[in-house]
Design a protein around this motif. Structure first.
Motif, short mmCIF file in Angstrom:
data_model
loop_
_atom_site.label_atom_id
_atom_site.label_comp_id
_atom_site.label_asym_id
_atom_site.label_seq_id
_atom_site.Cartn_x
_atom_site.Cartn_y
_atom_site.Cartn_z
N ARG A 102 2.76 11.97 3.69
CA ARG A 102 3.18 12.27 2.32
C ARG A 102 1.99 12.59 1.42
NH1 ARG A 102 7.11 8.44 -1.32
NH2 ARG A 102 7.48 9.98 -2.94
N TYR A 103 0.86 11.90 1.64
CA TYR A 103 -0.35 12.09 0.81
C TYR A 103 -1.52 12.41 1.73
CZ TYR A 103 2.77 9.47 -2.25
OH TYR A 103 3.86 9.05 -2.96
N PRO A 104 -1.60 13.65 2.25
CA PRO A 104 -2.58 13.98 3.29
C PRO A 104 -4.05 13.85 2.86
CG PRO A 104 -1.40 15.95 2.56
CD PRO A 104 -0.76 14.78 1.88
N ASP A 105 -4.35 13.94 1.56
CA ASP A 105 -5.75 13.87 1.13
C ASP A 105 -6.32 12.46 1.20
OD1 ASP A 105 -5.77 16.59 0.67
OD2 ASP A 105 -5.26 16.38 -1.46
N PHE A 106 -5.59 11.48 0.64
CA PHE A 106 -6.14 10.13 0.52
C PHE A 106 -5.21 9.03 1.03
CE2 PHE A 106 -8.01 12.65 -2.98
CZ PHE A 106 -9.34 12.57 -2.61
N GLY A 107 -3.99 9.39 1.42
CA GLY A 107 -3.06 8.39 1.93
C GLY A 107 -2.23 7.70 0.85
N TYR A 108 -2.62 7.86 -0.40
CA TYR A 108 -1.91 7.27 -1.54
C TYR A 108 -1.75 8.33 -2.62
CZ TYR A 108 -3.26 2.78 0.53
OH TYR A 108 -3.43 1.73 1.38
N GLU A 159 -13.39 3.29 -2.15
CA GLU A 159 -12.34 4.29 -2.09
C GLU A 159 -10.96 3.65 -2.06
OE1 GLU A 159 -13.29 6.87 1.17
OE2 GLU A 159 -15.10 7.61 0.18
N SER A 160 -10.88 2.37 -2.33
CA SER A 160 -9.60 1.67 -2.30
C SER A 160 -8.76 2.02 -3.53
CB SER A 160 -9.83 0.16 -2.22
OG SER A 160 -10.56 -0.28 -3.34
N ILE A 205 -3.59 5.42 -6.32
CA ILE A 205 -2.87 4.24 -6.82
C ILE A 205 -1.84 3.80 -5.79
CG2 ILE A 205 -1.18 5.65 -8.09
CD1 ILE A 205 -1.38 3.41 -10.32
N GLN A 206 -1.69 2.50 -5.63
CA GLN A 206 -0.70 1.98 -4.71
C GLN A 206 0.35 1.20 -5.52
OE1 GLN A 206 -3.90 -1.20 -3.23
NE2 GLN A 206 -2.14 -1.18 -1.91
N SER A 207 1.54 1.05 -4.97
CA SER A 207 2.61 0.37 -5.69
C SER A 207 2.69 -1.11 -5.36
CB SER A 207 3.95 1.05 -5.42
OG SER A 207 4.20 1.10 -4.04
N SER A 208 2.09 -1.54 -4.24
CA SER A 208 2.06 -2.97 -3.89
C SER A 208 0.79 -3.27 -3.08
CB SER A 208 3.30 -3.36 -3.08
OG SER A 208 3.24 -2.77 -1.79
N LYS A 209 0.42 -4.54 -3.08
CA LYS A 209 -0.82 -4.95 -2.40
C LYS A 209 -0.81 -4.58 -0.91
CE LYS A 209 -3.71 -8.96 -1.50
NZ LYS A 209 -3.90 -10.40 -1.69
N ASN A 210 0.34 -4.69 -0.28
CA ASN A 210 0.42 -4.46 1.17
C ASN A 210 0.81 -3.04 1.54
OD1 ASN A 210 -0.25 -7.17 1.67
ND2 ASN A 210 1.88 -7.77 1.31
N GLN A 211 0.90 -2.15 0.57
CA GLN A 211 1.26 -0.76 0.86
C GLN A 211 0.19 -0.12 1.74
OE1 GLN A 211 1.68 1.76 -2.57
NE2 GLN A 211 1.96 3.61 -1.37
N GLN A 212 0.62 0.44 2.84
CA GLN A 212 -0.28 1.12 3.76
C GLN A 212 -0.37 2.60 3.39
OE1 GLN A 212 -2.11 -0.48 6.22
NE2 GLN A 212 -1.30 -2.24 5.09
N PRO A 213 -1.48 3.25 3.71
CA PRO A 213 -1.58 4.69 3.41
C PRO A 213 -0.51 5.49 4.15
CG PRO A 213 -3.54 3.89 4.58
CD PRO A 213 -2.67 2.72 4.36
N ASP A 214 0.04 6.49 3.48
CA ASP A 214 1.04 7.38 4.06
C ASP A 214 0.40 8.77 4.15
OD1 ASP A 214 3.13 9.10 4.65
OD2 ASP A 214 4.55 8.12 3.29
#
Length: 192
Positions: free
Chosen positions: A134-140, A24-25, A122-131
């Motif tokens: 802002r993104y309640p379903d999956f964090g990204y 799920e990453s 999708i994430q914008s950087s390797k170290n981006q943590q889930p938010d």
């Protein structure tokens, strides 16, 4: 014979010939390519499990040819391959061949691990943590493209390279959106 004799409790039995590991990453753009660090970590852990398995060591001892011993690790994306090569170098006790799906065409290995890379987030950087706010379903942020993995020809190459054990690491929710993958998951479930 498709028999491999590998038994890793909770993961692979001697009757396992196809295994899907749900990741799920999030995926990430890297230049014009893509990478999925969660899948890389999953494959690293899987290789460690192989290394520490007595049944896998017995499996290796059955063969004399290097290509029969090699674990093939393939992916559709060059940046993922670059990261997977770095992981393979850590596992010096394992014979591993890392390649793109396209370059692996015409080759087979007894064991093949396919890294699908694409994810429903999708994430914008390797170290981006889930938010989660802002993104309640999956964090990204969500994304729906399967990229190269939606090509039936490329998929056929990826899934037909293994002679004894095929391990697919990918995002089941995203890939379930295509009928060809729904049939794949149904086949895997039916043959458990």
């Amino acid at each position: 014979s498709r028999y491999h004799g590998i038994d890793i409790p909770g993961l692979i039995s001697h009757n396992t010939h196809v295994l899907f590991i749900d990741s799920e990453s999030p995926e990430m753009m890297d230049g014009t390519s893509r990478v999925n660090y969660g899948e890389i970590e999953t494959i690293d852990n899987l290789l460690t499990r192989f290394e520490n398995s007595g049944s896998f060591q017995r499996y290796l001892n059955k063969f004399t040819k290097e290509e029969d011993k090699q674990i093939g690790i393939i992916s559709f994306y060059g940046k993922q391959i670059k990261q997977l090569r770095a992981v393979a170098h850590k596992h010096t006790n394992l014979p591993i061949r890392v390649s793109t799906v396209d370059r692996f065409q015409g080759m087979e290995r007894n064991i093949v691990i396919v890294s699908m890379v694409r994810s429903n987030t999708i994430q914008s950087s390797k170290n981006q943590q889930p938010d989660w706010k802002r993104y309640p379903d999956f964090g990204y942020p969500k994304q729906k493209s399967l990229g190269f993995a939606q090509s039936p020809n490329r998929l056929n190459v990826a899934l037909s390279r293994a002679k004894r054990l095929l391990v697919i690491v990918g995002n089941k929710e995203l890939f379930s959106t295509l009928e060809i993958y729904q049939r794949l998951f149904q086949t895997i479930e039916t043959n458990k």
